[in-house]
Enzyme design. Structure first.
Site, PDB file in Angstrom:
ATOM      1  N   GLY A 163       0.817  -1.213   0.000  1.00 38.54           N
ATOM      2  CA  GLY A 163       0.000   0.000   0.000  1.00 38.54           C
ATOM      3  C   GLY A 163       0.847   1.257   0.000  1.00 38.54           C
ATOM      4  N   ASP A 164       1.870   1.286   0.842  1.00 37.39           N
ATOM      5  CA  ASP A 164       2.782   2.429   0.884  1.00 37.39           C
ATOM      6  C   ASP A 164       3.500   2.599  -0.459  1.00 37.39           C
ATOM      7  OD1 ASP A 164       2.899   3.523   3.741  1.00 37.39           O
ATOM      8  OD2 ASP A 164       3.136   1.387   4.082  1.00 37.39           O
ATOM      9  N   SER A 165       3.937   1.480  -1.029  1.00 42.97           N
ATOM     10  CA  SER A 165       4.712   1.545  -2.272  1.00 42.97           C
ATOM     11  C   SER A 165       3.858   2.005  -3.441  1.00 42.97           C
ATOM     12  CB  SER A 165       5.334   0.176  -2.564  1.00 42.97           C
ATOM     13  OG  SER A 165       6.220  -0.198  -1.527  1.00 42.97           O
ATOM     14  N   ALA A 168       3.489   5.652  -3.053  1.00 37.39           N
ATOM     15  CA  ALA A 168       4.736   6.327  -3.420  1.00 37.39           C
ATOM     16  C   ALA A 168       4.858   6.478  -4.932  1.00 37.39           C
ATOM     17  CB  ALA A 168       5.927   5.541  -2.873  1.00 37.39           C
TER      18      ALA A 168
END
Length: 396
Positions: A163-165, A168
């Protein structure tokens, strides 16, 4: 990205991964860290000499500057760096930058060409704006967790911070779009900047294919299907006789015929009811059963050889140890060899994507905490005496 200045204000994954992408292609990235230990990711997962190996990748090509952002003098230094930057990337909870007079509206008033990427759990608006948001929450709310796993078990997470990636990458794409617009409207001195507002749950939601119109028009809620690709047959994970897992994607009409002949099921290859995906979806259990029955008679190498000879898309499910030795990874130079400061050699993932004329690369591994304090502050006009005073006062 040579000549592009980026200021990174944030920790852990989403913001730092966004700026990492720009740093890998030549941007001058200054990362602000707390003097008290720095970015927590320095201590995450597997460590070497007290520092995370992940840090070596996540912060490669970045300059580390320590600032105690509770001190107005630190906030002033960060503001100077922000006004000099082409792109500011931050992933604090909404409102934090505003308390430091570093919010987008404040920076925009001083520099209308400023570009700010803001990554947060729920975005800069809405009723959940101020709630704490992490990648796991974004994955859950954005839909990917709901469809991950097997139908008869609770949802599972993918074994990385996906999710973070994903957020990003949306941030990096948005920054490049905004940079193109700024340059088209007058450049750094006179162009129009903008804010890129990336919510983690929305970035994940953006990956969810046709789920919304399927629900809106047909009332279909996509569910968990294990290793299968829902509605696309056959495309699944199967187990070979030696206990290995193999992914076979035989869902093209011609590929399906080749697959069936390769596993000795000419009857299915010649079945008119299975000539297209719509017909195969109706018999998914029989098709998957036939493929699994054949796989159970093969070891992994034999299964791969047979299916590759038949020109069927197939792969073993790779671990990192498989990747390190794989001819395709090696031919594509997907690993870089570097050396830690103590002389220890280390492999790193190569930079992607591969650009033909301006390829990215690793100029240095993740920096020591505050390694570039003097260099960056000297560039802002601070004298050695002033820098030493800031260090003595705990600002750096």
């Amino acid at each position: 990205m040579d000549g592009i200045k980026v200021l990174e204000l944030g920790t852990l994954i989403a913001g730092p991964f966004c700026s990492r992408m720009l740093a890998e292609f030549g941007a001058d990235v200054i990362k602000i860290e707390s003097p008290d230990g720095g970015d927590p990711i320095r201590q995450w997962r597997v460590l070497k000499d007290g520092t995370s190996l992940w840090w070596s990748v996540q912060s490669r090509n970045k300059k580390s500057v320590t600032l105690n952002m509770k001190d107005p003098r630190a906030q002033d230094i960060a503001r100077q760096l922000a006004l000099d930057a082409d792109i500011i990337i931050e992933n604090y909870r909404p409102g934090v930058l505003e308390k430091w007079n570093l919010g987008y509206e404040h920076i925009k008033a001083l520099n209308p060409a400023a570009i700010m990427v803001r990554l947060s759990g729920y975005g800069q608006s809405g009723p959940m704006r101020d709630a704490p948001g992490f990648g796991a929450i974004g994955e859950s709310m954005g839909g990917i967790r709901y469809v991950s796993g097997h139908a008869d078990r609770p949802p599972v997470r993918i074994g990385i911070s996906i999710g973070d990636s994903i957020a990003a990458l949306h941030g990096a794409i948005g920054a490049l779009m905004a940079l193109r617009h700024r340059d088209a409207t007058g450049g750094k001195q006179a162009g129009q900047g903008q804010m890129i507002d990336v919510a983690l749950y929305e970035a994940v939601f953006n990956m969810m294919e046709s789920m919304v119109p399927e629900y809106d028009q047909a009332g279909v809620v996509r569910e968990r299907t294990g290793g299968a690709l829902p509605g696309i047959v056959p495309s699944n994970t199967y187990t070979t006789g030696d206990g290995e897992n193999i992914v076979i994607a035989g869902n093209g009409d011609a590929i399906f015929k080749r697959l069936m002949r390769a596993i000795g099921r000419d009857d299915m290859a010649d079945d008119a009811g299975l000539e297209n995906n719509a017909g195969r979806v109706l018999q998914v259990e029989a098709i998957d059963g036939a493929i699994q029955a054949w796989c159970a008679t093969q070891d992994i190498d034999a299964a791969l050889a047979t299916l590759k000879t038949a020109d069927v898309p197939v792969s073993k499910i790779f671990s990192v140890s498989d990747m390190i030795r794989d001819p395709q990874f090696l031919a594509r130079a997907m690993f870089e060899q570097h050396t830690f400061k103590d002389g220890t050699p280390v492999k790193m993932p190569a930079v992607t994507p591969k650009l033909s004329e301006t390829p990215g690369g690793t100029r240095w591994l993740g920096p020591e905490l505050g390694e570039h304090n003097d260099e960056v502050l000297h560039a802002l006009g601070y004298s050695a005496e002033q820098i030493n005073a800031l260090r003595t006062d705990g600002v750096l």
